[in-house]
Write an enzyme that holds these catalytic residues in place. Structure first.
Site, PDB file in Angstrom:
ATOM      1  N   ARG A 102     -29.774  -5.447 -17.277  1.00  0.00           N
ATOM      2  CA  ARG A 102     -28.803  -6.384 -16.456  1.00  0.00           C
ATOM      3  C   ARG A 102     -27.368  -5.710 -16.756  1.00  0.00           C
ATOM      4  O   ARG A 102     -26.474  -6.849 -17.189  1.00  0.00           O
ATOM      5  CB  ARG A 102     -29.070  -7.911 -17.218  1.00  0.00           C
ATOM      6  N   SER A 113     -31.617 -16.921 -13.349  1.00  0.00           N
ATOM      7  CA  SER A 113     -31.754 -17.092 -15.140  1.00  0.00           C
ATOM      8  C   SER A 113     -30.301 -17.170 -15.571  1.00  0.00           C
ATOM      9  O   SER A 113     -29.516 -16.422 -15.331  1.00  0.00           O
ATOM     10  CB  SER A 113     -32.460 -15.589 -15.584  1.00  0.00           C
ATOM     11  N   GLU A 153     -25.941 -14.921 -18.187  1.00  0.00           N
ATOM     12  CA  GLU A 153     -25.981 -13.605 -17.245  1.00  0.00           C
ATOM     13  C   GLU A 153     -25.044 -13.713 -16.081  1.00  0.00           C
ATOM     14  O   GLU A 153     -24.477 -12.705 -15.918  1.00  0.00           O
ATOM     15  CB  GLU A 153     -27.428 -13.467 -16.805  1.00  0.00           C
TER      16      GLU A 153
HETATM   17  P1  FAD Z   1     -22.481 -12.427  -6.233  1.00  0.00           P
HETATM   18  O1  FAD Z   1     -22.893 -13.581  -6.990  1.00  0.00           O
HETATM   19  O2  FAD Z   1     -21.643 -12.611  -4.975  1.00  0.00           O
HETATM   20  O3  FAD Z   1     -21.490 -11.472  -7.338  1.00  0.00           O
HETATM   21  C1  FAD Z   1     -22.120 -11.156  -8.550  1.00  0.00           C
HETATM   22  C2  FAD Z   1     -21.006 -10.291  -9.242  1.00  0.00           C
HETATM   23  O4  FAD Z   1     -20.815  -9.002  -8.681  1.00  0.00           O
HETATM   24  C3  FAD Z   1     -19.542 -10.951  -9.169  1.00  0.00           C
HETATM   25  O5  FAD Z   1     -18.792 -10.562 -10.501  1.00  0.00           O
HETATM   26  C4  FAD Z   1     -19.016 -10.223  -7.983  1.00  0.00           C
HETATM   27  O6  FAD Z   1     -17.728 -10.246  -7.906  1.00  0.00           O
HETATM   28  C5  FAD Z   1     -19.611  -8.896  -7.947  1.00  0.00           C
HETATM   29  N1  FAD Z   1     -19.929  -8.295  -6.719  1.00  0.00           N
HETATM   30  C6  FAD Z   1     -20.462  -8.712  -5.761  1.00  0.00           C
HETATM   31  N2  FAD Z   1     -20.397  -7.740  -4.859  1.00  0.00           N
HETATM   32  C7  FAD Z   1     -19.879  -6.898  -5.047  1.00  0.00           C
HETATM   33  C8  FAD Z   1     -19.557  -5.449  -4.701  1.00  0.00           C
HETATM   34  N3  FAD Z   1     -19.752  -5.302  -3.267  1.00  0.00           N
HETATM   35  N4  FAD Z   1     -18.505  -4.887  -5.487  1.00  0.00           N
HETATM   36  C9  FAD Z   1     -18.225  -5.092  -6.648  1.00  0.00           C
HETATM   37  N5  FAD Z   1     -18.331  -6.303  -7.050  1.00  0.00           N
HETATM   38  C10 FAD Z   1     -19.030  -7.020  -6.510  1.00  0.00           C
HETATM   39  N6  FAD Z   1     -31.227 -11.040 -10.632  1.00  0.00           N
HETATM   40  C11 FAD Z   1     -31.969 -10.079 -11.058  1.00  0.00           C
HETATM   41  O7  FAD Z   1     -31.499  -9.099 -11.630  1.00  0.00           O
HETATM   42  N7  FAD Z   1     -33.142 -10.342 -10.965  1.00  0.00           N
HETATM   43  C12 FAD Z   1     -33.941 -11.445 -10.493  1.00  0.00           C
HETATM   44  O8  FAD Z   1     -35.029 -11.579 -10.243  1.00  0.00           O
HETATM   45  C13 FAD Z   1     -32.912 -12.461 -10.055  1.00  0.00           C
HETATM   46  N8  FAD Z   1     -33.545 -13.621  -9.452  1.00  0.00           N
HETATM   47  C14 FAD Z   1     -32.783 -14.701  -9.149  1.00  0.00           C
HETATM   48  C15 FAD Z   1     -33.263 -15.752  -8.412  1.00  0.00           C
HETATM   49  C16 FAD Z   1     -32.522 -16.790  -7.826  1.00  0.00           C
HETATM   50  C17 FAD Z   1     -33.078 -18.085  -7.599  1.00  0.00           C
HETATM   51  C18 FAD Z   1     -31.166 -16.654  -8.010  1.00  0.00           C
HETATM   52  C19 FAD Z   1     -30.227 -17.677  -7.434  1.00  0.00           C
HETATM   53  C20 FAD Z   1     -30.370 -15.370  -8.782  1.00  0.00           C
HETATM   54  C21 FAD Z   1     -31.587 -14.538  -9.132  1.00  0.00           C
HETATM   55  N9  FAD Z   1     -30.742 -13.262  -9.697  1.00  0.00           N
HETATM   56  C22 FAD Z   1     -31.668 -12.168 -10.057  1.00  0.00           C
HETATM   57  C23 FAD Z   1     -29.476 -13.189  -9.615  1.00  0.00           C
HETATM   58  C24 FAD Z   1     -28.564 -12.727  -8.584  1.00  0.00           C
HETATM   59  O9  FAD Z   1     -29.294 -12.804  -7.315  1.00  0.00           O
HETATM   60  C25 FAD Z   1     -28.253 -10.956  -8.596  1.00  0.00           C
HETATM   61  O10 FAD Z   1     -27.661 -10.721  -9.529  1.00  0.00           O
HETATM   62  C26 FAD Z   1     -27.768 -10.396  -7.265  1.00  0.00           C
HETATM   63  O11 FAD Z   1     -27.705  -9.152  -7.475  1.00  0.00           O
HETATM   64  C27 FAD Z   1     -26.343 -11.182  -6.870  1.00  0.00           C
HETATM   65  O12 FAD Z   1     -25.964 -10.869  -5.693  1.00  0.00           O
HETATM   66  P2  FAD Z   1     -24.777 -11.515  -4.930  1.00  0.00           P
HETATM   67  O13 FAD Z   1     -24.670 -10.889  -3.725  1.00  0.00           O
HETATM   68  O14 FAD Z   1     -25.107 -13.123  -4.825  1.00  0.00           O
HETATM   69  O15 FAD Z   1     -23.887 -11.335  -6.001  1.00  0.00           O
HETATM   70  P1  NAP Z   2     -42.075 -14.251 -16.649  1.00  0.00           P
HETATM   71  O1  NAP Z   2     -42.923 -13.272 -15.709  1.00  0.00           O
HETATM   72  O2  NAP Z   2     -42.479 -15.504 -16.968  1.00  0.00           O
HETATM   73  O3  NAP Z   2     -41.773 -13.602 -17.954  1.00  0.00           O
HETATM   74  C1  NAP Z   2     -41.042 -14.124 -19.080  1.00  0.00           C
HETATM   75  C2  NAP Z   2     -40.212 -12.839 -19.858  1.00  0.00           C
HETATM   76  O4  NAP Z   2     -41.094 -11.951 -20.254  1.00  0.00           O
HETATM   77  C3  NAP Z   2     -39.463 -12.170 -18.608  1.00  0.00           C
HETATM   78  O5  NAP Z   2     -37.903 -12.540 -18.690  1.00  0.00           O
HETATM   79  C4  NAP Z   2     -39.467 -10.614 -18.750  1.00  0.00           C
HETATM   80  O6  NAP Z   2     -38.415  -9.972 -18.938  1.00  0.00           O
HETATM   81  C5  NAP Z   2     -40.631 -10.638 -19.916  1.00  0.00           C
HETATM   82  N1  NAP Z   2     -41.803  -9.909 -19.489  1.00  0.00           N
HETATM   83  C6  NAP Z   2     -42.950 -10.378 -19.011  1.00  0.00           C
HETATM   84  N2  NAP Z   2     -43.965  -9.416 -19.014  1.00  0.00           N
HETATM   85  C7  NAP Z   2     -43.290  -8.119 -19.599  1.00  0.00           C
HETATM   86  C8  NAP Z   2     -43.596  -6.956 -19.838  1.00  0.00           C
HETATM   87  N3  NAP Z   2     -44.880  -6.416 -19.188  1.00  0.00           N
HETATM   88  N4  NAP Z   2     -42.828  -6.256 -20.216  1.00  0.00           N
HETATM   89  C9  NAP Z   2     -41.875  -6.489 -20.566  1.00  0.00           C
HETATM   90  N5  NAP Z   2     -41.119  -7.918 -20.463  1.00  0.00           N
HETATM   91  C10 NAP Z   2     -42.001  -8.640 -19.669  1.00  0.00           C
HETATM   92  O7  NAP Z   2     -40.699 -14.271 -16.093  1.00  0.00           O
HETATM   93  P2  NAP Z   2     -40.077 -15.092 -14.752  1.00  0.00           P
HETATM   94  O8  NAP Z   2     -38.915 -15.863 -15.128  1.00  0.00           O
HETATM   95  O9  NAP Z   2     -41.185 -15.691 -13.948  1.00  0.00           O
HETATM   96  O10 NAP Z   2     -39.357 -13.946 -13.898  1.00  0.00           O
HETATM   97  C11 NAP Z   2     -40.288 -13.131 -13.446  1.00  0.00           C
HETATM   98  C12 NAP Z   2     -39.390 -11.576 -12.985  1.00  0.00           C
HETATM   99  O11 NAP Z   2     -38.348 -11.972 -12.399  1.00  0.00           O
HETATM  100  C13 NAP Z   2     -38.848 -11.120 -14.435  1.00  0.00           C
HETATM  101  O12 NAP Z   2     -38.681  -9.791 -14.643  1.00  0.00           O
HETATM  102  C14 NAP Z   2     -37.242 -11.874 -14.528  1.00  0.00           C
HETATM  103  O13 NAP Z   2     -36.348 -11.115 -14.985  1.00  0.00           O
HETATM  104  C15 NAP Z   2     -36.932 -11.885 -12.933  1.00  0.00           C
HETATM  105  N6  NAP Z   2     -36.169 -12.929 -12.491  1.00  0.00           N
HETATM  106  C16 NAP Z   2     -34.749 -12.942 -12.947  1.00  0.00           C
HETATM  107  C17 NAP Z   2     -33.790 -13.830 -12.613  1.00  0.00           C
HETATM  108  C18 NAP Z   2     -32.511 -13.634 -12.603  1.00  0.00           C
HETATM  109  O14 NAP Z   2     -31.679 -14.445 -12.266  1.00  0.00           O
HETATM  110  N7  NAP Z   2     -32.197 -12.572 -13.536  1.00  0.00           N
HETATM  111  C19 NAP Z   2     -34.350 -14.909 -12.125  1.00  0.00           C
HETATM  112  C20 NAP Z   2     -35.755 -15.020 -11.725  1.00  0.00           C
HETATM  113  C21 NAP Z   2     -36.604 -13.750 -12.076  1.00  0.00           C
HETATM  114  P3  NAP Z   2     -37.526  -9.509 -17.930  1.00  0.00           P
HETATM  115  O15 NAP Z   2     -36.747 -10.544 -17.484  1.00  0.00           O
HETATM  116  O16 NAP Z   2     -36.717  -8.624 -18.681  1.00  0.00           O
HETATM  117  O17 NAP Z   2     -38.035  -8.689 -16.707  1.00  0.00           O
END
Ligand code: FAD
Ligand code: NAP
Length: 338
Positions: A162, A238, A333
């Site tokens: 991340r 998250s 995050e």
């Molecule tokens: P924004 O929120 O608009 O921007 C995020 C940051 O990046 C800000 O600092 C912004 O200024 C900067 N930014 C945006 N675009 C640019 C650009 N073109 N150049 C430079 N800087 C820029 N994230 C995960 O990693 N895994 C997941 O599974 C995941 N699941 C999610 C589920 C939900 C329901 C939600 C709401 C969020 C989730 N996220 C997840 C977080 C998010 O969706 C990601 O981080 C996504 O990449 C953000 O995209 P955005 O366009 O909305 O970015």
């Molecule tokens: P989950 O499957 O319930 O798992 C819980 C946590 O355990 C996750 O955070 C995941 O880490 C870790 N995990 C599970 N299995 C793993 C494995 N085999 N090896 C290493 N790590 C493991 O998680 P969840 O909340 O439903 O999310 C599912 C996936 O979507 C995850 O990868 C999560 O990161 C991603 N997600 C991200 C966001 C966001 O905003 N960043 C939001 C929703 C979902 P990791 O998170 O490192 O994968």
């Protein structure tokens, strides 16, 4: 082209109301350059905006918010694999589904992540065992100070869990305009995460019969079953990163809490932040307009359209409580603005 005093509520998935002193929607590189010149001349801070799904507005933004609406997507196949190139304003999930519909594998675990392509490298998006860096080829970005376009290869991006160089030493210096991904010619499904594995096993999928479309559907179904849709319950996914801790701390916690959910991460351990927050008693808790989602404790929600201050106040309370109970620090995050 540049508007003043715009409410950013429709531009962030937490639905926080906050005014941006200036706002521009850009569809071309020239428009982006003009917007940057406007900000430079007035010494304004810049907020690049994709889908606003990973930001928390803690108050009014005194600068220029730039909504990146650069479009364009291409998929090219060669002897050794496939190259996908997309402009920053393309929708991430649409990009994933475009490849899946062509029968191409590699991105299916990243289905349904909200937001735009340009933000994907910023935190090296990841889900279900795949991160952007696993499929990344290169990106182009405009330097904010000069308006010049620079190319970044994988080695330049310092991708980590991340994290990337754009959150570190190059923070606030570039706007990503285009991203290129490399998908493998021979596809290997990545279905090790228990939720994904369990879903497929329950439906008797043999690994030989899997397709990228089946995995994408599985990921979509699992996500829909536990994550709130931002359009219905505002959230930023998250709220905290999963903390990575030393083995000694992991072992001492595991001895006291045998149910602790943790995964080896090199010579350290990644703890499931959701487990810590849930165990500390926060799942489903409400504080006026804001709260903790009841089926996923890692997601803070804003059903009452509260302020950024209310939300960050709750996040601080949770982090302090988790630290008091487990000695583990939680780091948000999403990025806070201003
Ligand atoms: P924004 O929120 O608009 O921007 C995020 C940051 O990046 C800000 O600092 C912004 O200024 C900067 N930014 C945006 N675009 C640019 C650009 N073109 N150049 C430079 N800087 C820029 N994230 C995960 O990693 N895994 C997941 O599974 C995941 N699941 C999610 C589920 C939900 C329901 C939600 C709401 C969020 C989730 N996220 C997840 C977080 C998010 O969706 C990601 O981080 C996504 O990449 C953000 O995209 P955005 O366009 O909305 O970015
Ligand atoms: P989950 O499957 O319930 O798992 C819980 C946590 O355990 C996750 O955070 C995941 O880490 C870790 N995990 C599970 N299995 C793993 C494995 N085999 N090896 C290493 N790590 C493991 O998680 P969840 O909340 O439903 O999310 C599912 C996936 O979507 C995850 O990868 C999560 O990161 C991603 N997600 C991200 C966001 C966001 O905003 N960043 C939001 C929703 C979902 P990791 O998170 O490192 O994968």
């Amino acid at each position: 082209m540049i508007e003043s005093d715009i409410d950013l509520q429709p531009h962030n998935t937490l639905a926080i109301s906050a005014q941006s002193a200036h706002f521009a929607r850009v569809q071309t590189l020239d428009q982006l350059r003009e917007a940057l010149t406007f900000a430079r001349q007035r010494r304004l801070p810049i907020l690049p905006l994709g889908g606003g799904s990973n930001i928390v507005l803690t108050g009014d933004f005194p600068g220029l918010a730039i909504q990146l609406d650069l479009r364009g997507l291409s998929v090219k196949s060669g002897d050794f694999g496939h190259t996908v190139s997309a402009a920053a304003g393309e929708n991430w999930h649409q990009l994933v589904m475009t490849t899946v519909e062509k029968g191409l594998g590699g991105l299916e675990n990243l289905a349904l992540i909200p937001g735009k392509v340009g933000a994907a490298p910023i935190q090296n998006i990841g889900a279900y065992g795949i991160e952007l860096r696993d499929r990344f080829s290169s990106l182009q970005a405009m330097e904010i100070a000069s308006g010049e376009i620079h190319r970044f290869d994988t080695g330049d991006c310092a991708f980590a869990y991340r994290d990337s160089v754009f959150k570190g030493s190059l923070r606030d210096q570039y706007i990503i305009t285009q991203v290129s991904l490399a998908l493998p010619g021979a596809w290997e499904p990545c279905i090790g995460y228990p939720a994904l594995h369990g879903y497929l096993q329950k439906r008797n999928w043999e690994s030989g019969a899997l397709t990228p479309a089946v995995v994408a559907q599985a990921v979509t179904d699992i996500r829909n079953s536990k994550l709130p849709l931002p359009e219905i319950i505002p959230n930023a996914g998250s709220f905290f990163k999963n903390p990575v801790v030393e083995t000694a701390l992991y072992e001492s916690l595991k001895a006291v809490h045998p149910g602790l959910v943790a995964f080896a991460a090199g010579d350290r351990w990644k703890l499931a932040a959701a487990w810590l927050i849930d165990r500390a008693g926060w799942r489903g808790v409400r504080r006026n307009a804001v709260g903790v989602h009841d089926s996923q404790a890692l997601v803070l929600v804003n059903p009452g359209r509260g302020s950024g201050e209310e939300l960050t106040g709750l996040a601080e309370e949770i982090a302090a409580d988790v630290y008091a109970k487990f000695g583990v620090s939680l780091e948000p995050e999403p990025r806070y603005y201003p």
